[in-house]
Design an enzyme around this catalytic site. Structure first.
Site, short mmCIF file in Angstrom:
data_model
loop_
_atom_site.label_atom_id
_atom_site.label_comp_id
_atom_site.label_asym_id
_atom_site.label_seq_id
_atom_site.Cartn_x
_atom_site.Cartn_y
_atom_site.Cartn_z
N ASP A 171 -6.06 1.88 13.73
CA ASP A 171 -7.51 1.97 13.58
C ASP A 171 -7.76 2.19 12.08
OD1 ASP A 171 -10.18 2.65 13.40
OD2 ASP A 171 -10.20 3.79 15.26
N PHE A 223 -9.99 9.51 16.22
CA PHE A 223 -11.38 9.58 16.67
C PHE A 223 -11.33 9.48 18.20
CE2 PHE A 223 -15.55 7.79 17.67
CZ PHE A 223 -16.37 8.64 16.95
N TYR A 240 -19.46 -0.83 9.86
CA TYR A 240 -20.72 -0.19 9.47
C TYR A 240 -20.52 0.96 8.50
CZ TYR A 240 -19.33 2.34 13.79
OH TYR A 240 -18.64 3.01 14.77
N LYS A 241 -19.24 1.24 8.12
CA LYS A 241 -19.01 2.33 7.17
C LYS A 241 -18.96 1.74 5.76
CE LYS A 241 -16.30 4.74 10.71
NZ LYS A 241 -17.26 5.77 11.10
C1 PLP Z 1 -11.75 6.04 13.40
C2 PLP Z 1 -12.90 5.58 14.25
N1 PLP Z 1 -12.68 4.72 15.25
C3 PLP Z 1 -13.70 4.27 16.02
C4 PLP Z 1 -14.99 4.70 15.81
C5 PLP Z 1 -16.14 4.28 16.66
O1 PLP Z 1 -15.92 3.12 17.39
P1 PLP Z 1 -17.17 2.29 17.92
O2 PLP Z 1 -17.67 1.51 16.75
O3 PLP Z 1 -16.64 1.45 19.01
O4 PLP Z 1 -18.22 3.24 18.36
C6 PLP Z 1 -15.25 5.59 14.77
C7 PLP Z 1 -16.64 6.05 14.53
O5 PLP Z 1 -16.99 6.70 13.62
C8 PLP Z 1 -14.18 6.05 13.99
O6 PLP Z 1 -14.40 6.93 13.01
#
Ligand code: PLP
Length: 404
Positions: free
Chosen positions: A192, A123, A217-218
């Protein structure tokens, strides 16, 4: 092709069927975007109201102690630790995924010389943060294709940033294999796990992972912008320093002595005052997982995927499934390729099937086993089939690259 009686039979045998009513989902909508923003658990709305009216409204500042607000990041971290397969005291709920990435990349690379590398198809926030960390530390930065990551984990690499489940295709990396390679070369991986936690079974202790971040939040349904989390294996905690020396990370926060001494444990990765309303909403949403066996949940995700994939293949020859079919190689959403994916997703949302679009040509559908029935998948794929067969998506207007 599976039909409604097949889906209904699967629903009758579904061990998670009772969870559906615990979510406040609107009528007339089949929600296939829980991989982006999880649905609202009913009890979260009630808890937020109680926290706002009673803990904040009536008890005011006394709630820091009475309601133990102060320890919420650790307490919630311990709940998340169970989903990661690690121990109490190794996870803390705090900040955003982006901020936690920065803290862990700086901490990991700060202990050794060498480059910072990142998987090119992470991402974007991961690659932006990794590149900036390299610039601040004066280190080389390299982007590496996912397929080349094993070979890229070599001795001159201080830290690597890798996403386990790809946000576009849902392809899943092998944590144990990559950690094995990293260990041999003295490199540290920051994982991640935003698209993994609450979706795929994880056992970070078994797989040798020592650093990870992810959002809530997912699949954890913590709410829009919910606090993220970070994991540092206990053996590493005293060796790594956070680049953000805030008072919540101090060994004795209330000493107010003007000398920063990092807490000896995971608390050193806290910065300042934490967002209590959001944290307590997340704490409530995590109660849903108390009685969930992640292997069984994953088994339902696999059934939902197989049903979805079989129907799309039969009904929509013009859509290509990009997600690996082998369950061991994927996460809990399904990605379909079509040059006009944006128009197709918009046409589906107009018809109550909510998925999302990732540029330039991917339609994504989240298969969240706590909120979806097999019949939902049947109806949703039926509507996708209708939209494709009728060509109704062609009527969606796009102006200046955006759907109107
Ligand atoms: C793999 C991944 N990392 C990070 C994020 C977003 O990070 P943040 O919550 O800091 O906006 C997302 C957002 O969808 C994501 O899919």
């Amino acid at each position: 092709m599976p039909t409604l009686p097949d889906a209904e039979a699967l629903d009758r045998a579904d061990p998670f069927a009772e969870f559906r009513d615990r979510f406040a989902l609107p009528e007339g909508v089949i929600y296939l975007d829980g991989n982006s923003l999880g649905a609202l658990p009913r009890s979260v709305a009630a808890r937020l109201e109680a926290v706002a009216r009673h803990e904040w409204g009536e008890r005011l500042i006394r709630s820091w102690n009475e309601a133990d607000w102060w320890n919420a990041p650790r307490r919630i971290g311990d709940r998340i630790a169970r989903l990661l397969g690690v121990s109490d005291g190794e996870v803390i709920a705090t900040d955003s995924t982006s901020v936690n990435l920065f803290k862990l990349i700086m901490a990991a690379a700060g202990t050794r010389d060498g480059a910072i590398i990142a998987e090119a198809d992470n991402f974007p926030t991961d690659t932006y943060v990794a590149e900036e960390a390299a610039r601040l530390l004066g280190r080389p930065f390299r982007l590496v294709a996912g397929s080349g990551m094993v070979d890229a984990l070599v001795a001159d690499v201080a830290a690597a940033v890798i996403t386990q489940v790809n946000y576009r295709t849902a392809a899943r990396a092998d944590i144990a294999a990559l950690e094995e390679r990293a260990r041999r070369h003295g490199t540290r991986i920051v994982w991640d796990l935003s698209h993994s936690i609450g979706a795929v079974p994880l056992d970070l202790a078994r797989d040798g992972a020592s650093l990870a971040v992810g959002c809530s939040y997912k699949y954890l349904n913590g709410g829009p912008g919910a606090p993220a989390w970070l994991y540092v294996a206990s053996a590493l905690q005293a060796k790594l320093r956070s680049p953000i020396a805030g008072w919540w990370g101090h060994a004795d926060a209330f000493a107010f002595d003007g000398q920063y001494r990092p807490a000896p444990d995971i608390a050193r990765f806290l910065g300042g005052t934490q967002p209590m309303l959001s944290l307590l909403a997340l704490e409530e949403s995590l109660t849903l997982f108390e009685r969930v066996d992640m292997d069984r949940l994953w088994a339902k995700s696999v059934r939902l995927f197989d049903l979805f994939a079989a129907r799309i293949e039969a009904l929509c020859p013009e859509l290509t499934i990009l997600t690996p079919r082998d369950p061991a190689l994927r996460g809990s959403h399904i990605a379909l390729h079509h040059p006009d994916a944006q128009r197709i997703i918009t046409a589906l949302i107009e018809r109550g099937v909510i998925g999302d679009y990732r540029a330039p040509d991917i339609a994504r559908f989240g298969l969240t086993p706590l909120t979806l029935s097999h019949a939902d998948i049947l109806y949703a794929t039926g509507i996708i089939g209708d939209v494709m067969a009728s060509g109704a998506w062609r009527d969606v207007a796009i102006e200046g690259g955006r759907v109107t």
